[in-house]
Design a protein around this motif. Structure first.
Motif, mmCIF file in Angstrom:
data_model
loop_
_atom_site.group_PDB
_atom_site.id
_atom_site.type_symbol
_atom_site.label_atom_id
_atom_site.label_comp_id
_atom_site.label_asym_id
_atom_site.label_seq_id
_atom_site.Cartn_x
_atom_site.Cartn_y
_atom_site.Cartn_z
ATOM 1 N N HIS A 77 0.850 -1.199 0.000
ATOM 2 C CA HIS A 77 0.000 0.000 0.000
ATOM 3 C C HIS A 77 0.878 1.238 0.000
ATOM 4 O O HIS A 77 1.805 1.352 0.791
ATOM 5 C CB HIS A 77 -0.940 0.018 1.210
ATOM 6 N N ASP A 88 6.693 2.279 5.438
ATOM 7 C CA ASP A 88 5.495 1.494 5.758
ATOM 8 C C ASP A 88 4.562 1.477 4.553
ATOM 9 O O ASP A 88 4.009 2.506 4.184
ATOM 10 C CB ASP A 88 4.794 2.097 6.979
ATOM 11 N N HIS A 188 7.254 -6.259 4.027
ATOM 12 C CA HIS A 188 6.893 -5.109 4.864
ATOM 13 C C HIS A 188 7.994 -4.877 5.882
ATOM 14 O O HIS A 188 8.715 -5.809 6.233
ATOM 15 C CB HIS A 188 5.564 -5.393 5.575
HETATM 16 ZN ZN ZN Z 1 1.768 -1.034 6.261
#
Ligand code: ZN
Length: 412
Positions: A77, A88, A188
């Protein structure tokens, strides 16, 4: 074009320059800065021959057609929290760009490869996390609630979505996107201190924690702070305070990564001259094993009743939200472990405390695994979020190896 992991680090810095300011990343979903980041992403994939499309939930898809309809998904994302970190979410997407470039360069892949940029993972503006992935997974069931939601400026969620071409009534049509998905891979940052404390760059994620969230209310009697002797009090805060200390023991006793948090206590009447009549506690408990999580919850309930009796107050529990643990797929965990060992020598298996889009995809029945790369000082959701460039490069290599192994397995 062979894989160039240092390009990923350069591109992440470029994205930070383009969409951040002195306070950090500002790629909040359903804002112009988010739209700018998505456009930037399109540009990065333009040369690969991947087709771009946006689904009914606002998820951005890039498809590299292969010899078969089966699909390997790489996802992340690009949205961030306000004043967020540079990695992130974005790391997954930008690293996957590099992997897609490498695959495209090798010629037509034996299976189809798709990169997805999930819409609004963070839920920063409207308080609804995993928006796009839960729509694609078909698990979104709170549209009535979402229709009522407003941001801090009073803008309604459906209106904000409409500005980005998304109709809330149609978001579940995004389910069609997962039809041929045979595997989902997500890289991630860890957002916690475990890998750093072990001196390891990378780890395989076993799954995401199950979560139990409750409001626990202790009720006693308000009474004058001067005239009520200590042994005549029905002090609701005493029950809450004892429970706060006990949940730490419950987590410690349980082990296996168990965590319990009392995130807030509101006392009433909340004045210095009165014994506390009600104490409303917010309790969050997490574990990777469903049975263990249920036991932790049972222990906390039993303890709260014991403390209530001892303090001569009442206690009442109300569930706010819960989700079951989501376990990733065994074979993909093995391949991920192998990939990490090949690029970094040592691997480590760990659960994820935070939820991720991968949890939604896994819930939808798509075999899933995640890789974690070390986070410095365990910090995330702040501009201080960071990972060493050499570890970022290793993470791109590991994702590429894992993608190659998964394609080989699915094509066999
Ligand atoms: Zn994330």
């Amino acid at each position: 074009m062979p894989l160039d992991p240092s390009r990923t680090v350069d591109e992440l810095r470029e994205l930070r320059e383009l969409t951040g300011d002195e306070n950090g990343a500002q790629r909040v979903a359903w804002t112009p800065t988010w739209a700018k980041a998505k456009e930037w992403l399109s540009g990065k994939l333009a040369g690969t021959g991947a087709d771009e499309a946006t689904d009914e939930a606002g998820n951005q898809w890039f498809t590299l057609r292969g010899a078969s309809e089966r699909v390997l998904l790489l996802g992340g994302h690009i949205d961030s929290v306000p004043n967020g970190g540079w990695l992130d979410g974005a790391l997954n997407v930008v690293a996957a760009v590099e992997v897609v470039r490498r695959i495209a360069e090798d010629g037509e892949p034996p299976i189809t490869v798709r990169l997805v940029n999930w819409a609004d993972e963070e839920g920063a503006r409207f308080g609804r996390s995993l928006f796009g992935s839960s729509a694609a997974a078909g698990s979104m069931a709170d549209q009535d609630d979402l229709r009522q939601r407003k941001d801090a400026d009073g803008v309604a969620l459906p209106e904000a979505l409409r500005e980005h071409g998304v109709d809330l009534d149609r978001v579940l049509d995004a389910r069609a996107q997962l039809e041929n998905a045979a595997a989902y891979l997500e890289l991630h940052i860890e957002q916690g201190p475990v890998l750093e404390s072990m001196g390891l760059p990378l780890g395989v994620v076993l799954g995401t924690f199950g979560v139990e969230r409750h409001q626990v209310t202790f009720r006693g009697q308000a009474a004058h702070a001067g005239s009520t002797p200590m042994d005549k009090r029905r002090d609701a805060l005493a029950g809450a305070a004892r429970l706060e200390l006990e949940i730490r023991e419950i987590a410690k006793r349980t082990g296996g990564g168990a965590v319990c948090t009392m995130g807030g206590v509101v006392t009433k009447p909340g004045i210095v001259t009165s014994v506390v009549e009600t104490a409303e506690c917010l309790l969050d408990q997490r574990h990777l094993d469903g049975g263990t999580l249920a036991r932790m919850l049972g222990e906390a309930k039993e303890a709260s009743e014991r403390f209530a009796r001892a303090e001569d107050v009442d206690v009442e529990w109300q569930r706010i939200w819960n989700i079951e643990p989501i376990l990733f797929e065994d074979e993909l965990i093995e391949l991920a472990d192998e990939s990490i060992r090949e690029v970094a020598g040592t691997s480590h298996r760990l659960p994820s405390g935070p939820l991720h889009d991968a949890a939604e995809v896994s819930r939808a029945g798509v075999p899933t695994v995640m890789l974690f790369v070390q986070s410095l000082r365990g910090l995330s959701h702040t501009k201080l979020e960071d990972t060493k460039p050499e570890h970022l490069e290793l993470s791109v290599q590991a994702l590429d190896r894992l993608a190659a192994k998964t394609i080989a397995k699915l094509a066999a």
